[in-house]
Design a protein around this motif. Sequence first.
Motif, mmCIF file in Angstrom:
data_model
loop_
_atom_site.group_PDB
_atom_site.id
_atom_site.type_symbol
_atom_site.label_atom_id
_atom_site.label_comp_id
_atom_site.label_asym_id
_atom_site.label_seq_id
_atom_site.Cartn_x
_atom_site.Cartn_y
_atom_site.Cartn_z
ATOM 1 N N SER A 46 0.869 -1.116 -0.134
ATOM 2 C CA SER A 46 0.003 -0.067 -0.119
ATOM 3 C C SER A 46 1.139 1.379 0.092
ATOM 4 O O SER A 46 0.419 2.292 -0.357
ATOM 5 C CB SER A 46 -0.763 0.026 1.105
ATOM 6 O OG SER A 46 -0.182 -0.264 2.399
ATOM 7 N N SER A 110 -6.708 -13.864 -1.832
ATOM 8 C CA SER A 110 -7.561 -13.508 -2.923
ATOM 9 C C SER A 110 -7.195 -14.424 -4.033
ATOM 10 O O SER A 110 -6.041 -14.737 -4.338
ATOM 11 C CB SER A 110 -7.450 -12.162 -3.215
ATOM 12 O OG SER A 110 -8.184 -12.058 -4.240
ATOM 13 N N ASN A 112 -8.304 -13.260 -7.199
ATOM 14 C CA ASN A 112 -8.406 -12.215 -8.192
ATOM 15 C C ASN A 112 -7.546 -10.814 -8.034
ATOM 16 O O ASN A 112 -7.328 -10.027 -8.704
ATOM 17 C CB ASN A 112 -9.725 -11.816 -8.571
ATOM 18 C CG ASN A 112 -10.646 -11.206 -7.374
ATOM 19 O OD1 ASN A 112 -9.946 -10.644 -6.414
ATOM 20 N ND2 ASN A 112 -11.813 -11.417 -7.394
ATOM 21 N N GLY A 113 -7.252 -10.831 -6.697
ATOM 22 C CA GLY A 113 -6.126 -9.647 -6.418
ATOM 23 C C GLY A 113 -7.025 -8.509 -5.983
ATOM 24 O O GLY A 113 -6.362 -7.311 -5.745
ATOM 25 N N SER A 114 -8.408 -8.396 -6.013
ATOM 26 C CA SER A 114 -9.155 -7.394 -5.646
ATOM 27 C C SER A 114 -9.979 -7.809 -4.394
ATOM 28 O O SER A 114 -10.312 -6.787 -3.695
ATOM 29 C CB SER A 114 -10.077 -6.783 -6.854
ATOM 30 O OG SER A 114 -10.890 -7.799 -7.219
ATOM 31 N N THR A 115 -10.745 -9.001 -4.337
ATOM 32 C CA THR A 115 -11.597 -9.161 -3.100
ATOM 33 C C THR A 115 -10.887 -10.193 -2.311
ATOM 34 O O THR A 115 -10.211 -11.174 -2.793
ATOM 35 C CB THR A 115 -12.857 -9.672 -3.776
ATOM 36 O OG1 THR A 115 -13.334 -9.260 -4.644
ATOM 37 C CG2 THR A 115 -13.503 -10.179 -2.663
ATOM 38 N N TYR A 147 -3.216 -14.582 -4.197
ATOM 39 C CA TYR A 147 -2.633 -13.415 -3.720
ATOM 40 C C TYR A 147 -2.657 -13.737 -2.127
ATOM 41 O O TYR A 147 -3.493 -13.982 -1.445
ATOM 42 C CB TYR A 147 -3.447 -12.163 -3.906
ATOM 43 C CG TYR A 147 -3.230 -11.815 -5.359
ATOM 44 C CD1 TYR A 147 -2.491 -11.121 -5.885
ATOM 45 C CD2 TYR A 147 -4.196 -12.362 -6.182
ATOM 46 C CE1 TYR A 147 -2.308 -10.610 -7.369
ATOM 47 C CE2 TYR A 147 -4.448 -12.224 -7.757
ATOM 48 C CZ TYR A 147 -3.393 -11.439 -8.175
ATOM 49 O OH TYR A 147 -3.390 -11.038 -9.614
#
Length: 171
Positions: A46, A110, A112-115, A147
């Motif tokens: 981040s 995860s 998909n890398g987003s959820t 992930y």
Amino acid sequence: MRNKYVVWSLVVTLLISSLYLAAGPFTIVSASGGTNLTLGKTVTASGQSQTYSPNNVKDSNQETYWESSNNAFPQWIQVDLGTETSIDQIVLKLPTGWEMRTQTLAVQGSTNGSTFTDIVGSADYVFNPSAGGNTVKIDFSATSTRYVRLNVTGNTGWPAAQISEFEIYGA
């Protein structure tokens, strides 16, 4: 004839014993441990402070580290394993000379890398140089994910997330 059987039995036993001794000690491999899956993978975060890059967590050097932006919790760092992989242990390290501290974090996964969902819910982990060499092991039931993220919400030693090595192991 009986003496011949006894001699051959002893010779075969001696050969088999020699093979085992030459091979060295055998250990039972558990699901945890093995190859560090983080090595060679893409690591993102981040944020970072100064030159304390996310890639430091995969350089196999416990004295280099990633540090997030200061005074901005929560912070995260994640590894893209490249494909869904079964994992069951995380090993986190801080530099060996650092003073004891507690970091509060969750291990998330995860596909998909987003959820992201919690693999291990938020908990306090004590990094102690005199008991464990500033190393923390987090074991959990095997789960399949691509992930792997550490979501850090607190650190008693510094106002930022800090990780020296982020090792991931699987079944």
